[in-house]
Design a protein around this motif. Structure first.
Motif, PDB file in Angstrom:
ATOM      1  N   ALA A  16       0.838  -1.201   0.000  1.00  0.00           N
ATOM      2  CA  ALA A  16       0.000   0.000   0.000  1.00  0.00           C
ATOM      3  C   ALA A  16       0.876   1.255   0.000  1.00  0.00           C
ATOM      4  O   ALA A  16       0.567   2.252  -0.668  1.00  0.00           O
ATOM      5  CB  ALA A  16      -0.915  -0.007   1.227  1.00  0.00           C
ATOM      6  N   LEU A  17       1.976   1.199   0.738  1.00  0.00           N
ATOM      7  CA  LEU A  17       2.918   2.323   0.764  1.00  0.00           C
ATOM      8  C   LEU A  17       3.512   2.567  -0.619  1.00  0.00           C
ATOM      9  O   LEU A  17       3.590   3.709  -1.085  1.00  0.00           O
ATOM     10  CB  LEU A  17       4.032   2.032   1.772  1.00  0.00           C
ATOM     11  CG  LEU A  17       5.171   3.052   1.868  1.00  0.00           C
ATOM     12  CD1 LEU A  17       4.634   4.396   2.348  1.00  0.00           C
ATOM     13  CD2 LEU A  17       6.259   2.545   2.816  1.00  0.00           C
ATOM     14  N   TYR A  18       3.904   1.497  -1.312  1.00  0.00           N
ATOM     15  CA  TYR A  18       4.492   1.637  -2.648  1.00  0.00           C
ATOM     16  C   TYR A  18       3.483   2.227  -3.634  1.00  0.00           C
ATOM     17  O   TYR A  18       3.823   3.103  -4.430  1.00  0.00           O
ATOM     18  CB  TYR A  18       4.979   0.286  -3.175  1.00  0.00           C
ATOM     19  CG  TYR A  18       5.936  -0.452  -2.265  1.00  0.00           C
ATOM     20  CD1 TYR A  18       6.726   0.219  -1.336  1.00  0.00           C
ATOM     21  CD2 TYR A  18       6.032  -1.840  -2.315  1.00  0.00           C
ATOM     22  CE1 TYR A  18       7.590  -0.469  -0.502  1.00  0.00           C
ATOM     23  CE2 TYR A  18       6.894  -2.537  -1.473  1.00  0.00           C
ATOM     24  CZ  TYR A  18       7.666  -1.844  -0.566  1.00  0.00           C
ATOM     25  OH  TYR A  18       8.514  -2.518   0.257  1.00  0.00           O
ATOM     26  N   PHE A  19       2.236   1.748  -3.575  1.00  0.00           N
ATOM     27  CA  PHE A  19       1.207   2.269  -4.481  1.00  0.00           C
ATOM     28  C   PHE A  19       0.960   3.759  -4.218  1.00  0.00           C
ATOM     29  O   PHE A  19       0.816   4.555  -5.141  1.00  0.00           O
ATOM     30  CB  PHE A  19      -0.109   1.498  -4.302  1.00  0.00           C
ATOM     31  CG  PHE A  19      -0.097   0.131  -4.898  1.00  0.00           C
ATOM     32  CD1 PHE A  19       0.450  -0.104  -6.152  1.00  0.00           C
ATOM     33  CD2 PHE A  19      -0.629  -0.952  -4.211  1.00  0.00           C
ATOM     34  CE1 PHE A  19       0.470  -1.382  -6.702  1.00  0.00           C
ATOM     35  CE2 PHE A  19      -0.616  -2.227  -4.746  1.00  0.00           C
ATOM     36  CZ  PHE A  19      -0.064  -2.441  -5.996  1.00  0.00           C
ATOM     37  N   GLY A  20       0.892   4.115  -2.938  1.00  0.00           N
ATOM     38  CA  GLY A  20       0.649   5.517  -2.584  1.00  0.00           C
ATOM     39  C   GLY A  20       1.746   6.432  -3.106  1.00  0.00           C
ATOM     40  O   GLY A  20       1.469   7.514  -3.635  1.00  0.00           O
ATOM     41  N   ILE A 157       1.425 -11.711  -9.049  1.00  0.00           N
ATOM     42  CA  ILE A 157       1.182 -10.638  -8.074  1.00  0.00           C
ATOM     43  C   ILE A 157       2.337  -9.633  -8.117  1.00  0.00           C
ATOM     44  O   ILE A 157       2.139  -8.415  -8.138  1.00  0.00           O
ATOM     45  CB  ILE A 157       1.028 -11.217  -6.656  1.00  0.00           C
ATOM     46  CG1 ILE A 157      -0.215 -12.110  -6.572  1.00  0.00           C
ATOM     47  CG2 ILE A 157       0.921 -10.082  -5.626  1.00  0.00           C
ATOM     48  CD1 ILE A 157      -0.336 -12.871  -5.260  1.00  0.00           C
ATOM     49  N   GLY A 158       3.571 -10.154  -8.133  1.00  0.00           N
ATOM     50  CA  GLY A 158       4.733  -9.268  -8.184  1.00  0.00           C
ATOM     51  C   GLY A 158       4.748  -8.421  -9.434  1.00  0.00           C
ATOM     52  O   GLY A 158       5.054  -7.222  -9.390  1.00  0.00           O
ATOM     53  N   ALA A 159       4.402  -9.017 -10.575  1.00  0.00           N
ATOM     54  CA  ALA A 159       4.363  -8.268 -11.838  1.00  0.00           C
ATOM     55  C   ALA A 159       3.325  -7.152 -11.776  1.00  0.00           C
ATOM     56  O   ALA A 159       3.554  -6.036 -12.269  1.00  0.00           O
ATOM     57  CB  ALA A 159       4.053  -9.216 -12.994  1.00  0.00           C
ATOM     58  N   ALA A 160       2.182  -7.432 -11.156  1.00  0.00           N
ATOM     59  CA  ALA A 160       1.136  -6.416 -11.045  1.00  0.00           C
ATOM     60  C   ALA A 160       1.593  -5.243 -10.181  1.00  0.00           C
ATOM     61  O   ALA A 160       1.335  -4.068 -10.500  1.00  0.00           O
ATOM     62  CB  ALA A 160      -0.133  -7.037 -10.467  1.00  0.00           C
ATOM     63  N   VAL A 161       2.296  -5.556  -9.099  1.00  0.00           N
ATOM     64  CA  VAL A 161       2.779  -4.481  -8.214  1.00  0.00           C
ATOM     65  C   VAL A 161       3.808  -3.611  -8.938  1.00  0.00           C
ATOM     66  O   VAL A 161       3.742  -2.376  -8.908  1.00  0.00           O
ATOM     67  CB  VAL A 161       3.399  -5.090  -6.929  1.00  0.00           C
ATOM     68  CG1 VAL A 161       4.055  -4.003  -6.088  1.00  0.00           C
ATOM     69  CG2 VAL A 161       2.334  -5.813  -6.117  1.00  0.00           C
ATOM     70  N   VAL A 162       4.772  -4.242  -9.614  1.00  0.00           N
ATOM     71  CA  VAL A 162       5.779  -3.482 -10.355  1.00  0.00           C
ATOM     72  C   VAL A 162       5.118  -2.636 -11.444  1.00  0.00           C
ATOM     73  O   VAL A 162       5.465  -1.471 -11.656  1.00  0.00           O
ATOM     74  CB  VAL A 162       6.829  -4.425 -10.975  1.00  0.00           C
ATOM     75  CG1 VAL A 162       7.785  -3.660 -11.878  1.00  0.00           C
ATOM     76  CG2 VAL A 162       7.622  -5.120  -9.883  1.00  0.00           C
ATOM     77  N   PHE A 163       4.153  -3.233 -12.149  1.00  0.00           N
ATOM     78  CA  PHE A 163       3.451  -2.515 -13.211  1.00  0.00           C
ATOM     79  C   PHE A 163       2.817  -1.237 -12.661  1.00  0.00           C
ATOM     80  O   PHE A 163       2.916  -0.165 -13.266  1.00  0.00           O
ATOM     81  CB  PHE A 163       2.361  -3.405 -13.819  1.00  0.00           C
ATOM     82  CG  PHE A 163       1.577  -2.741 -14.918  1.00  0.00           C
ATOM     83  CD1 PHE A 163       2.021  -2.780 -16.225  1.00  0.00           C
ATOM     84  CD2 PHE A 163       0.391  -2.072 -14.640  1.00  0.00           C
ATOM     85  CE1 PHE A 163       1.305  -2.158 -17.243  1.00  0.00           C
ATOM     86  CE2 PHE A 163      -0.334  -1.450 -15.636  1.00  0.00           C
ATOM     87  CZ  PHE A 163       0.125  -1.497 -16.946  1.00  0.00           C
ATOM     88  N   ALA A 164       2.187  -1.338 -11.491  1.00  0.00           N
ATOM     89  CA  ALA A 164       1.465  -0.197 -10.932  1.00  0.00           C
ATOM     90  C   ALA A 164       2.386   0.984 -10.643  1.00  0.00           C
ATOM     91  O   ALA A 164       2.104   2.112 -11.032  1.00  0.00           O
ATOM     92  CB  ALA A 164       0.733  -0.624  -9.665  1.00  0.00           C
ATOM     93  N   LYS A 172      10.688   8.835 -11.501  1.00  0.00           N
ATOM     94  CA  LYS A 172      10.320   9.626 -10.330  1.00  0.00           C
ATOM     95  C   LYS A 172       9.612   8.745  -9.299  1.00  0.00           C
ATOM     96  O   LYS A 172       9.962   8.738  -8.118  1.00  0.00           O
ATOM     97  CB  LYS A 172       9.422  10.790 -10.735  1.00  0.00           C
ATOM     98  CG  LYS A 172       9.086  11.738  -9.583  1.00  0.00           C
ATOM     99  CD  LYS A 172       8.246  12.916 -10.071  1.00  0.00           C
ATOM    100  CE  LYS A 172       7.913  13.848  -8.920  1.00  0.00           C
ATOM    101  NZ  LYS A 172       7.056  14.964  -9.361  1.00  0.00           N
ATOM    102  N   GLY A 173       8.614   7.984  -9.765  1.00  0.00           N
ATOM    103  CA  GLY A 173       7.903   7.099  -8.851  1.00  0.00           C
ATOM    104  C   GLY A 173       8.795   5.994  -8.318  1.00  0.00           C
ATOM    105  O   GLY A 173       8.746   5.655  -7.130  1.00  0.00           O
TER     106      GLY A 173
END
Length: 623
Positions: A16-20, A157-164, A172-173
């Protein structure tokens, strides 16, 4: 609260921290996408660089490699940290002074050739794609154990997180996400190490605990470990067994490979000034050292705890009964990364060096072939090796008389992740290590995918195919190419061409043999021309890849290998150490071709002169 639920909470909170952060730092321009707008503070950039570098190989694998390899594998520590000294002193400030976004762009402009730029892109893609396979595989391993899902599901799941966070945020992100990931991974790595060091030595600082006395024996920890290994027929932990030439070349290959990794180099384009590039390299070394000074202690202490687990009453007494194995053994057996087999049917788990691992591999290959005569010969060779190993141990340990072979097989990669469980640490520490392992793998995967994306969109599409592409279209192309790269990396992670160590060896070897010499000659000599640079990179690339494939099998198909690292082709030089030789070939060919072709234009020589004075550089433009 059960362990599975706690793992979900801790890992979910970090995600959640990474997505934010990705949403907050969303890139709105190519400058922000490729180089974070060139406005990252040196300390933050150093922390992000540390996370970018400390991949699944560093967090998950390195301590495991050292735990089972001992002194010879200390090259990983020396090479990977020493490479940052080369970066800080020889490359970072000069590349920042040049003021472009990517390594291939520097190569193309310095050697005044679109072909040189394309060759640089090819090298970068080979390096980055092979490297990222190991990261995605690491994600699958961590998820499969701690979230109790299949390896394939963990990869998705890991690919989806990296993609986001990578596709949305760009550099920058990724930069600010990697700052958060560094904090997670360093806490996750050091806290268990502190607990374990206190348990074994009473010293809260793991690096010092490594050289302290073990509480159980009253002798230095390393002496204790050497004694345990000797009792079980393993080689000494602190003695050198590899030949010195190979050890030196391997260390050098890791050093110059580190200095030539494109996803690390690009981090120095994200700071405001040239002085900040050197400063951020220094900070990166500090942040990296926190883990790398701890890793040797984690390795040695993990090996001690592993042996003590399976010989709870000492190595001179009966080993652990299979019915009494702790829960962590059952957990890791389910993943297939730890195997227990009762070969002599006595209900005990005999863990020792039976001297037959190579013969066991030969027997397995013979069984695949189906030739009964070959199978019988391989079986006899295996039985003889087991008997010889047991005979040696019987002199020290009467228990060994009934042993029929080693009954415990441990994958190196599980040692760090399993360490808290082996040491019976609290549940929250185990969950924290799970989050740290995932942070390490995901942070490096994002950096590698960023390098791939910029090479395709900026160096190929804008640099060679369509120079007039609009910034909006280039940004779209960058995001699409990154999405495709994530898909390819995920597929390769599902069907890897070999073990992570094999692919990482290729990545470092190619970086050492191609990118590093090109950058060094591009910065420190005005003489090398485009023809020399292109010939040198191709020579280094081809010889290194061919040498690795001769030892690991063509495209990592083991049955096609002509040699092995146990019996190398050239002067005892293993495939993992050949990057240094490839670099020498690159330098020699580049100078040789340059000497018989047209000299470097005056304008380019003036450009080299200006690069050498690391003052007055503005923001990275790339246009």
């Amino acid at each position: 609260m059960d362990q599975f639920t706690l793992n979900l909470i801790v890992v979910g909170a970090t995600f959640a921290l990474y997505f934010g952060i990705a949403i907050w730092a969303r890139a709105g321009s190519t400058a922000e996408f490729y180089a974070a707008g060139g406005g990252v503070h040196p300390i933050a950039n150093g922390m992000a660089t540390g996370a970018d570098w400390m991949s699944a190989a560093s967090f998950i694998s390195m301590a495991g490699i050292i735990a089972f390899g001992g002194y010879d594998t200390s090259a990983y520590l020396m090479g990977w940290t020493g490479g940052y000294v080369l970066l800080a002193m020889l490359l970072a400030p000069y590349l920042r002074k040049f003021g472009k976004f990517t390594v291939p762009e520097f190569i193309g402009d310095r050697f005044y050739s679109g072909t040189a730029r394309v060759v640089g892109v090819i090298c970068l893609l080979i390096i980055s794609i092979t490297y990222v396979i190991g990261q995605m595989s690491g994600v699958g391993v961590a998820f499969s154990r701690f979230l109790e899902v299949s390896n394939d599901t963990g990869l998705y799941i890991g690919a989806a997180v990296v993609f986001a966070y990578a596709v949305l945020g760009g550099m920058k992100g990724i930069t600010y996400t990697q700052v958060a990931q560094y904090v997670v991974l360093i806490i996750a790595y050091t806290i268990p190490a502190i607990f374990i060091s206190l348990n074994l030595t009473g010293n809260p600082i793991p690096a010092l605990g490594l050289f302290s006395e073990a509480k159980a024996t009253g002798t230095p920890l390393l002496t204790t470990l050497n004694g345990l290994l000797a009792d079980l027929g393993f080689k000494s932990y602190t003695a050198q067994s590899d030949n010195t030439l190979n050890l030196f070349l391997f260390t050098m290959s890791l050093m110059i490979g580190t200095a030539g990794l494109p996803h690390v180099i690009v981090r120095f384009f994200t700071v405001p000034k040239v002085a900040d590039a050197r400063s951020s390299a220094g900070w990166a070394l500090v942040f990296i050292a926190l883990l790398y000074l701890t890793a040797p202690a984690v390795a040695a202490m993990a090996r001690v705890n592993l042996i003590n687990t399976f010989f709870p009453n000492g190595t001179m007494n009966a080993p652990l009964a299979q019915a009494d194995t702790p829960q962590w053994v059952d957990n890791w057996v389910k993943t297939g990364l730890l195997k227990v087999s009762d070969l002599n049917g006595d209900g005990m788990i005999e863990y020792y060096n039976d001297g037959a691992s190579a013969k066991a591999a030969a027997l397995a290959e013979a069984k695949k072939g189906g030739d009964q005569a070959a199978i019988d010969a391989a079986q006899k060779a295996y039985d003889d090796a087991v008997a010889a190993g047991t005979a040696k141990l019987v002199e020290k340990n009467p228990q060994a008389a009934t042993w029929k072979g080693n009954e415990l097989t441990v994958n190196n990669d599980i040692m760090v992740l399993a360490n808290p469980e082996i040491a019976q640490l609290p549940s929250w520490v185990i969950a924290l290590v799970a989050a740290g392992g995932l942070a390490a793998a995901l942070s490096t995967a994002a950096g590698l995918l960023m390098a791939i994306s910029s090479a395709v969109s900026h160096d190929l599409i804008k640099g060679q195919i369509n120079p007039n592409i609009s910034e909006k279209s280039e940004l779209l192309a960058a995001r699409i190419s990154m999405a495709v790269a994530i898909g390819v990396a995920t597929w390769l992670g599902l069907n890897p061409p070999g073990f992570a160590a094999q692919t990482v060896a290729l990545a470092f070897g190619v970086a050492a043999a191609t990118i590093f010499p090109a950058l060094m000659m591009g910065i420190f000599t005005k003489r090398i021309n485009s023809a020399g640079a292109i010939a040198g990179m191709l020579a280094g690339l081809i010889t290194t890849v061919v040498y690795i494939f001769l030892h690991k099998g063509w495209f990592f198909v083991a049955s096609t290998a002509s040699y092995s690292d146990a019996a190398p082709m050239l002067f005892g030089i293993k495939s993992t150490a050949f990057g240094t030789v490839g670099a020498i070939i690159n330098f020699v060919v580049a100078y040789g071709v340059t000497s018989v072709t047209k000299p470097t234009p005056d304008s380019v020589q003036e450009l080299v002169e200006s690069i050498r004075i690391p003052k007055g550089a503005g923001a990275a433009t790339g246009h």
